[in-house]
Design an enzyme around this catalytic site. Structure first.
Site, short mmCIF file in Angstrom:
data_model
loop_
_atom_site.label_atom_id
_atom_site.label_comp_id
_atom_site.label_asym_id
_atom_site.label_seq_id
_atom_site.Cartn_x
_atom_site.Cartn_y
_atom_site.Cartn_z
N LYS A 98 0.68 -1.41 0.08
CA LYS A 98 0.10 0.03 -0.04
C LYS A 98 0.92 1.09 -0.03
O LYS A 98 0.54 2.20 -0.61
CB LYS A 98 -0.76 -0.08 1.29
CG LYS A 98 -1.94 -0.84 0.86
CD LYS A 98 -2.95 -1.29 2.32
CE LYS A 98 -3.89 -2.24 2.02
NZ LYS A 98 -4.59 -3.03 3.25
N GLN A 107 -4.76 -2.03 9.63
CA GLN A 107 -4.46 -3.18 8.88
C GLN A 107 -5.08 -4.40 9.88
O GLN A 107 -4.78 -4.45 10.77
CB GLN A 107 -3.10 -3.61 8.57
CG GLN A 107 -2.47 -4.70 7.92
CD GLN A 107 -3.21 -4.69 6.41
OE1 GLN A 107 -2.86 -3.72 5.65
NE2 GLN A 107 -3.73 -5.79 5.86
N ASP A 163 -11.29 3.09 3.82
CA ASP A 163 -11.53 1.61 3.72
C ASP A 163 -13.04 1.36 3.25
O ASP A 163 -13.51 0.41 2.74
CB ASP A 163 -11.33 0.74 5.10
CG ASP A 163 -10.31 -0.28 4.55
OD1 ASP A 163 -9.98 -0.55 3.53
OD2 ASP A 163 -9.71 -0.87 5.52
#
Lengths: 293, 293
Positions: B58, B102, B125
């Site tokens: 990422k 995460q 997200d």
């Protein structure tokens, strides 16, 4: 002697009565144990006749189970701010455990702004997007399940219709979808863009119709033996009625009754259940805030 | 000469590259016009190797498009409070437009508490239940569409697969469901309790597999000509690989390619798209907060 098979009628009125009796007992137990009476505040803006009737019915239902009902009637030309002020007052009032804004609101108001102002802990309608989100997510629980889907599922439970692993179709894109999914049905959603709604619907063991189209679901849409929950309440012209109209569902009842194994009537099916679930959510809210089990 | 029909491969890597190029151009236009650089903060707790790899990827992706990346690496035995402190700091930091925690978190932490702490305006997200709720509701728009479903739909769009009115099946109960529904597909959800998953899947024009079971969807599950989006990324043993394993999807690719009209490979299908969508959501967030169009 005829062997004409005929579906079982799912009597929402009777089940709702039974649930209201259960709520009455709980409300009274709560009052006696900790001196708390659940309270529901309803906000009605404007003078739509149908809305006034709905609000009156909700108020009567509250009284019948011992829930306090508060009501704010605001004129059609109220400002959004005035409505928000009422909501804010009820948000802060500890005697109010549920707040319901009767829809539709006058067109000069922003419905989203107003609904979002209701504290989620008092959103007994279950319409807050945070509730809908939690309902849709695995491993999360909504504070309140919206009343109509909750009523649909409760009817299936009380009639011992098994849901797990069954194919369910929800016709119309309502917030109903989340509930049968949580009950482990394989859910399909049929809507106005669906190219073959009959075919998809005919694959279902359980049909939940919530589209608002009178008599849309016909005999050839229904798999023999399917169970039908009809959420629609549509007025259609009826010269034989003194009111000039009658209420019919989204499902053609006369045809459904011939091929389904069980059908909810309109009226007397989902309608009374929705109100019973509103009372239940108000009770749940009051129990939660007072940690009463 | 063989007439063996073979599906088109949907090249997620190539599409993701194209999208990253578009994002690069926008990031640079934004920097030049108003001097703002979008920023993404990633929080990694513990030392899981796979998580570290994801975070590194990422970060690299951010760099490749000119997005600032910030990283917090916390030890496995951190407290929930320490993680919440980092989130709070990023919530308040105007140079951070997106925050990503995460997953999975160490088991002593409450994942919900931590995810809920991320300000919804920075929840790139799209996992906040309020976002999921808005995604599920008609007439509401989420602040961010979750990256994976967004990537799936974007792939279909870029390959000119029409969605409206088509039957789509989502296998596995993920938050993916809302997206094809918003695109007017007739969506069915297949899950572990579905009694006849092959049959339901075989009715679909578009199959989105997101169940996490290697090679579960076989040839006989697939309607000829269907389009398949394979979200699964499953490691399976492979003695021929130096790592000892290889990655496969939820769909048996070798079989799917014979009967479908188009299939995403694993790896190189949905995976790169998910990261591209994360970058896009971060850009959207920065544009929104600075009112930059």
């Amino acid at each position: 002697m005829t062997t004409d098979s005929s579906a079982k009628v799912i009597d929402g009125k009777a089940v709702a009565k039974q649930i209201r009796d259960e709520i009455t007992a709980e409300v009274s137990r709560m009052r006696e144990s900790i001196g708390v009476i659940p309270g529901l505040a309803v906000i009605l803006v404007g003078d739509r006749k149908d809305s006034a009737t709905y609000v009156r019915n909700k108020k009567k239902a509250c009284e019948s189970v011992g829930i306090n009902s508060l009501e704010a009637n605001l004129p059609e030309d109220s400002t959004e701010e005035e409505v928000l002020n009422y909501i804010s007052g009820y948000n802060d009032d500890p005697s109010v455990h549920g707040i319901l804004v009767q829809l539709p609101l006058p067109s000069h108001m922003n419905e989203q702004n107003i609904l979002n102002a209701v504290r989620i802990e008092k959103d007994v309608d279950g319409f807050h997007p945070l509730n809908i989100g939690r309902l849709a997510m695995r491993g999360r629980d909504p504070l309140f399940v919206p009343c109509t889907p909750k009523g649909c599922i409760e009817l299936l439970h009380r009639y011992d219709v098994s849901i797990k692993g069954k194919r369910a179709v929800v016709i119309g894109r309502s917030n109903i979808v989340g509930m049968p999914a949580r009950e482990d049905a394989t859910v399909s959603v049929v809507h106005s863009r669906t190219s073959n709604p009959e075919e998809v619907t005919r694959q279902a063991d359980i049909i939940i119709a919530a589209v608002g189209q009178p008599n849309m679901v016909r005999e050839n849409w229904i798999k023999p033996g399917a169970v039908i929950i009809d959420v629609g309440i549509n007025p259609v012209e009826d010269p034989n009625s003194t009111r000039g109209y009658k209420l019919v569902g989204d499902v053609c009842y006369e045809e459904a009754i011939k091929v389904a194994s069980a059908v909810t009537p309109v009226p007397g099916g989902v309608g009374p259940m929705t109100i019973a679930m509103l009372l239940q959510n108000t009770l749940i809210s009051a129990k939660r805030v007072h940690n009463f089990e």
